[in-house]
Design a protein around this motif. Sequence first.
Motif, PDB file in Angstrom:
ATOM      1  N   ASN A   1       9.019  19.525 -12.239  1.00 31.84           N
ATOM      2  CA  ASN A   1      10.381  21.121 -12.694  1.00 31.84           C
ATOM      3  C   ASN A   1      11.341  21.014 -11.984  1.00 31.84           C
ATOM      4  N   GLY A   2      11.893  21.487 -11.885  1.00 29.14           N
ATOM      5  CA  GLY A   2      12.823  21.906 -10.745  1.00 29.14           C
ATOM      6  C   GLY A   2      14.075  21.654 -11.022  1.00 29.14           C
ATOM      7  N   ARG A   3      15.877  22.485 -10.237  1.00 27.27           N
ATOM      8  CA  ARG A   3      17.114  22.719 -10.994  1.00 27.27           C
ATOM      9  C   ARG A   3      17.582  22.349  -9.916  1.00 27.27           C
ATOM     10  N   MET A   4      18.101  21.634  -9.352  1.00 26.69           N
ATOM     11  CA  MET A   4      19.812  20.956  -9.094  1.00 26.69           C
ATOM     12  C   MET A   4      20.701  21.675  -9.227  1.00 26.69           C
ATOM     13  N   GLY A   5      21.464  22.392  -8.214  1.00 25.33           N
ATOM     14  CA  GLY A   5      22.975  22.500  -8.789  1.00 25.33           C
ATOM     15  C   GLY A   5      24.260  21.261  -8.346  1.00 25.33           C
ATOM     16  N   GLU A   6      24.537  20.581  -7.340  1.00 30.01           N
ATOM     17  CA  GLU A   6      25.343  19.649  -7.013  1.00 30.01           C
ATOM     18  C   GLU A   6      24.308  19.357  -6.116  1.00 30.01           C
ATOM     19  N   ILE A   7      24.528  17.835  -5.866  1.00 29.02           N
ATOM     20  CA  ILE A   7      24.858  16.404  -4.831  1.00 29.02           C
ATOM     21  C   ILE A   7      25.898  16.103  -3.805  1.00 29.02           C
ATOM     22  N   ILE A   8      25.443  17.151  -2.703  1.00 31.67           N
ATOM     23  CA  ILE A   8      26.897  17.270  -1.393  1.00 31.67           C
ATOM     24  C   ILE A   8      26.182  15.422  -0.732  1.00 31.67           C
ATOM     25  N   MET A   9      27.107  14.732  -0.415  1.00 31.09           N
ATOM     26  CA  MET A   9      26.594  14.139   0.763  1.00 31.09           C
ATOM     27  C   MET A   9      28.247  13.314   1.542  1.00 31.09           C
ATOM     28  N   PHE A  10      27.736  13.599   3.195  1.00 38.27           N
ATOM     29  CA  PHE A  10      28.305  13.498   3.708  1.00 38.27           C
ATOM     30  C   PHE A  10      28.253  12.069   4.703  1.00 38.27           C
ATOM     31  N   ASP A  11      29.272  11.409   5.306  1.00 38.35           N
ATOM     32  CA  ASP A  11      29.471  10.617   6.266  1.00 38.35           C
ATOM     33  C   ASP A  11      29.300  10.921   7.790  1.00 38.35           C
ATOM     34  N   VAL A  12      28.849  12.252   8.328  1.00 41.10           N
ATOM     35  CA  VAL A  12      28.195  12.631   9.571  1.00 41.10           C
ATOM     36  C   VAL A  12      26.762  13.450   9.445  1.00 41.10           C
ATOM     37  N   VAL A  13      26.836  13.457  10.444  1.00 37.40           N
ATOM     38  CA  VAL A  13      24.968  13.888  10.333  1.00 37.40           C
ATOM     39  C   VAL A  13      26.292  15.865  10.465  1.00 37.40           C
ATOM     40  N   VAL A  14      25.480  16.513  10.120  1.00 38.00           N
ATOM     41  CA  VAL A  14      25.857  17.914   9.957  1.00 38.00           C
ATOM     42  C   VAL A  14      24.827  18.693  10.691  1.00 38.00           C
ATOM     43  N   ASN A  15      25.990  19.166  11.607  1.00 40.91           N
ATOM     44  CA  ASN A  15      25.064  20.665  12.419  1.00 40.91           C
ATOM     45  C   ASN A  15      24.883  21.539  12.322  1.00 40.91           C
ATOM     46  N   ILE A  47      27.401  27.415   7.051  1.00 38.28           N
ATOM     47  CA  ILE A  47      27.970  27.749   6.707  1.00 38.28           C
ATOM     48  C   ILE A  47      27.769  26.707   4.955  1.00 38.28           C
ATOM     49  N   ILE A  48      27.016  25.535   4.692  1.00 40.45           N
ATOM     50  CA  ILE A  48      27.398  25.091   3.939  1.00 40.45           C
ATOM     51  C   ILE A  48      25.944  26.177   2.838  1.00 40.45           C
ATOM     52  N   ASN A  49      24.910  26.401   3.279  1.00 36.36           N
ATOM     53  CA  ASN A  49      24.297  26.920   2.775  1.00 36.36           C
ATOM     54  C   ASN A  49      24.479  28.630   1.723  1.00 36.36           C
ATOM     55  N   ASN A  50      25.469  29.175   3.070  1.00 38.01           N
ATOM     56  CA  ASN A  50      25.548  29.939   1.916  1.00 38.01           C
ATOM     57  C   ASN A  50      26.907  30.139   1.822  1.00 38.01           C
ATOM     58  N   TYR A  51      27.839  28.585   1.501  1.00 38.24           N
ATOM     59  CA  TYR A  51      28.325  29.030   0.477  1.00 38.24           C
ATOM     60  C   TYR A  51      27.929  28.497  -1.174  1.00 38.24           C
ATOM     61  N   LEU A  52      26.926  27.617  -1.114  1.00 38.39           N
ATOM     62  CA  LEU A  52      25.641  27.206  -2.232  1.00 38.39           C
ATOM     63  C   LEU A  52      25.455  28.673  -2.938  1.00 38.39           C
ATOM     64  N   SER A  53      25.084  29.288  -1.640  1.00 40.52           N
ATOM     65  CA  SER A  53      23.981  30.933  -2.057  1.00 40.52           C
ATOM     66  C   SER A  53      25.147  31.764  -3.451  1.00 40.52           C
ATOM     67  N   ALA A  54      26.875  31.718  -2.093  1.00 39.30           N
ATOM     68  CA  ALA A  54      27.180  32.966  -3.378  1.00 39.30           C
ATOM     69  C   ALA A  54      27.799  31.903  -4.503  1.00 39.30           C
ATOM     70  N   LYS A  55      27.899  30.554  -4.573  1.00 37.69           N
ATOM     71  CA  LYS A  55      28.121  29.544  -5.888  1.00 37.69           C
ATOM     72  C   LYS A  55      26.901  29.641  -7.180  1.00 37.69           C
ATOM     73  N   TYR A  56      25.954  29.912  -6.510  1.00 37.60           N
ATOM     74  CA  TYR A  56      25.017  29.238  -7.334  1.00 37.60           C
ATOM     75  C   TYR A  56      23.982  30.599  -7.452  1.00 37.60           C
ATOM     76  N   ASN A  57      24.257  31.792  -6.810  1.00 31.69           N
ATOM     77  CA  ASN A  57      23.465  32.862  -6.779  1.00 31.69           C
ATOM     78  C   ASN A  57      22.462  33.020  -6.626  1.00 31.69           C
TER      79      ASN A  57
END
Length: 181
Positions: A1-15, A21-31
Amino acid sequence: NGRMGEIIMFDVVVNAAQRIIINNYLSAKYNFNLSAGSFYTHDDFVNGNYDHDVAGIGQATDGSSHTNSRGTGIVRMHTPSALDNDEFLFWGRSNKESYSFTTSSSYVKEGDNIWRVDKRGDLGTVSVEVDLTGIATPCSVQIVLDNNADFSSPSNTYTMSNTSGNLWQATGVSFTDNDYF
């Protein structure tokens, strides 16, 4: 059981800064709430639900940074003048409707979209760029800052210059935490 809002793929290592920034964006988008690194608070109902087109720039405590961001909206911010560790600037808008303008009594077209910033630390001034592709562009474009959403007493106004095509930019923009623009 689980929920997945979206899958994000990067071609570089995320610092570390980009991850915040990504976590705050996703937090806002998916409440959903973040257990750590929750720096963008204007996505909450009590703060006005500015949870659309959220983006950010900043520098994490490990020195990694992300200094140029546009997100999914028309606003891009870059080139902070005094960025230090643990300083971030996030922005988002209050609605997801298309961009439009209304004409006021002074024959000035005003954008119907209100944006809000959440500032952590003092990263100095930034350059702000808007992409008005597909929007009827007036003769001049300005960013108006205020400490409330009715813009009855603007704290500052920055005239933007056309840099190319439908891109307009203002440099040296100084936001205060919780500003509306």
